[in-house]
Write an enzyme that holds these catalytic residues in place. Structure first.
Site, PDB file in Angstrom:
ATOM      1  N   ASP A  68       0.833  -1.201   0.000  1.00 23.87           N
ATOM      2  CA  ASP A  68       0.000   0.000   0.000  1.00 23.87           C
ATOM      3  C   ASP A  68       0.871   1.256   0.000  1.00 23.87           C
ATOM      4  O   ASP A  68       0.366   2.373  -0.066  1.00 23.87           O
ATOM      5  CB  ASP A  68      -0.990  -0.009   1.159  1.00 23.87           C
ATOM      6  CG  ASP A  68      -0.334  -0.112   2.528  1.00 23.87           C
ATOM      7  OD1 ASP A  68       0.902  -0.116   2.621  1.00 23.87           O
ATOM      8  OD2 ASP A  68      -1.079  -0.199   3.528  1.00 23.87           O
ATOM      9  N   LYS A 137      -0.505  -9.602   3.055  1.00 23.79           N
ATOM     10  CA  LYS A 137       0.221  -9.071   4.210  1.00 23.79           C
ATOM     11  C   LYS A 137      -0.696  -8.132   4.979  1.00 23.79           C
ATOM     12  O   LYS A 137      -1.442  -7.357   4.368  1.00 23.79           O
ATOM     13  CB  LYS A 137       1.487  -8.324   3.789  1.00 23.79           C
ATOM     14  CG  LYS A 137       2.285  -7.763   4.994  1.00 23.79           C
ATOM     15  CD  LYS A 137       3.640  -7.229   4.581  1.00 23.79           C
ATOM     16  CE  LYS A 137       3.571  -5.902   3.863  1.00 23.79           C
ATOM     17  NZ  LYS A 137       3.081  -4.807   4.761  1.00 23.79           N
ATOM     18  N   GLU A 139      -0.852  -5.697   8.843  1.00 27.97           N
ATOM     19  CA  GLU A 139      -0.078  -5.111   9.933  1.00 27.97           C
ATOM     20  C   GLU A 139      -0.647  -5.531  11.284  1.00 27.97           C
ATOM     21  O   GLU A 139      -1.852  -5.786  11.427  1.00 27.97           O
ATOM     22  CB  GLU A 139      -0.082  -3.584   9.821  1.00 27.97           C
ATOM     23  CG  GLU A 139       0.612  -3.081   8.566  1.00 27.97           C
ATOM     24  CD  GLU A 139       0.657  -1.569   8.476  1.00 27.97           C
ATOM     25  OE1 GLU A 139       1.219  -1.062   7.488  1.00 27.97           O
ATOM     26  OE2 GLU A 139       0.130  -0.888   9.387  1.00 27.97           O
ATOM     27  N   GLU A 206       9.820  -3.632  10.654  1.00 26.82           N
ATOM     28  CA  GLU A 206      10.131  -2.315  10.093  1.00 26.82           C
ATOM     29  C   GLU A 206      10.588  -1.351  11.182  1.00 26.82           C
ATOM     30  O   GLU A 206       9.938  -1.229  12.226  1.00 26.82           O
ATOM     31  CB  GLU A 206       8.923  -1.723   9.363  1.00 26.82           C
ATOM     32  CG  GLU A 206       9.228  -0.363   8.750  1.00 26.82           C
ATOM     33  CD  GLU A 206       8.182   0.127   7.770  1.00 26.82           C
ATOM     34  OE1 GLU A 206       8.337   1.253   7.259  1.00 26.82           O
ATOM     35  OE2 GLU A 206       7.211  -0.616   7.512  1.00 26.82           O
TER      36      GLU A 206
END
Length: 289
Positions: A68, A137, A139, A206
């Site tokens: 995204d 994927k 989060e 990340e």
């Protein structure tokens, strides 16, 4: 054996390695798990269209992420938050069409899975059925574990994403490094173990201190994918426009620019405009009679 013939060991490596291995099918979650066991590191790049995805596929990149992050680097948004499911389906389908070997992973955008595991399943199914991706994927660590579990039970491969989660930019107040301090580090470890327990086949780390990312990598059986997580993760991912020098202005500390495509394209556009202005393009060789 002919001196030019590969040895049995070389043949074995060529069929197992993510680089130069099997080329008649797409990379799978089993290939990535095997790479973790071998200690083979691998690269992942983002891709948002068939053309660049094809270039990366030909280059041997084993996993492509339709992130995204397209919101920032292609659609003109300031964050990833406005990106829609319709946009992700369109971009993901293009990447799938442009590739033959890479595993294509697509992000579930903000608002497409947070409401409930059932919502996550509905939208993951769209990405797999309508776009043809091989995995999705999402989060979140412990907070997303139930959704990951439901998706995996339904046959959807899931890559998790913890640490700095860009969809939470407003709650985080920006893009700070995550996992600093004992309490935050312990939560990161809990998140990593929660997504593994839920069935995720890999997890992105990340903007995490390198020492913590190394600890997570050591404690998990699934591959870790670093982006600002130091050198000890099992894999590394970069946004391709950052990696290739297309991004204007400041880039994150963890980015290495391997080219300066922005300058190359700018020079080409200026040369084209100058030749049109002066009448030297089109020349005779570009003209029909």
């Amino acid at each position: 054996m002919n001196a030019s013939s590969p040895s049995p060991a070389q043949n074995q490596a060529s069929t197992t390695s993510l680089y130069g291995g099997v080329t008649n099918r797409r990379v799978t979650v089993r290939d990535l798990a095997a790479a973790k066991q071998r200690g083979e590191k691998w690269a992942m790049l983002t891709a948002y269209d068939a053309l660049t995805a094809g270039v990366f596929d030909e280059a041997g990149i084993p996993v492509l992420l339709v992130g995204d992050s397209a919101g920032n680097c292609h659609l003109g948004y300031e964050t990833t938050v406005p990106v829609t499911m319709d946009q992700m389906v369109m971009l993901s389908a293009a990447v799938v069409r442009g590739t033959k070997r890479a595993m294509v992973v697509a992000d579930l955008p903000f608002g497409s899975y947070q409401e409930s595991p059932a919502q996550a399943m509905h939208n993951a199914a769209r990405l797999m059925k309508d776009a043809g991706v091989g995995a999705v994927k999402l989060e979140g660590g412990e907070r997303s574990a139930r959704s990951i579990e439901l998706l995996v039970e339904a046959g959807v491969p899931v890559m998790a994403h913890i640490g700095l989660t860009p969809q939470s930019v407003h709650a985080l107040g920006g893009y700070p490094v995550q996992g600093r301090g004992d309490e935050a580090a312990h939560q990161m470890l809990r998140d990593a173990k929660a997504v593994q327990q839920a069935g995720a086949f890999a997890v992105v780390l990340e903007a995490v201190p390198a020492e913590l990312a190394a600890q997570v990598t050591e404690q998990l059986a699934i591959p870790t994918v670093g982006i600002g997580g130091g050198a000890d993760t099992d894999a590394q991912v970069l946004v391709w426009t950052d990696m290739a020098g297309m991004t204007a202005g400041r880039v994150p500390k963890f980015v290495k620019q391997y080219a300066n495509l922005r300058a190359v394209l700018g020079d080409a556009a200026r040369d084209f405009a100058e030749e049109v202005r002066t009448g030297t393009f089109p020349a005779e060789q570009h003209t029909f009679h």
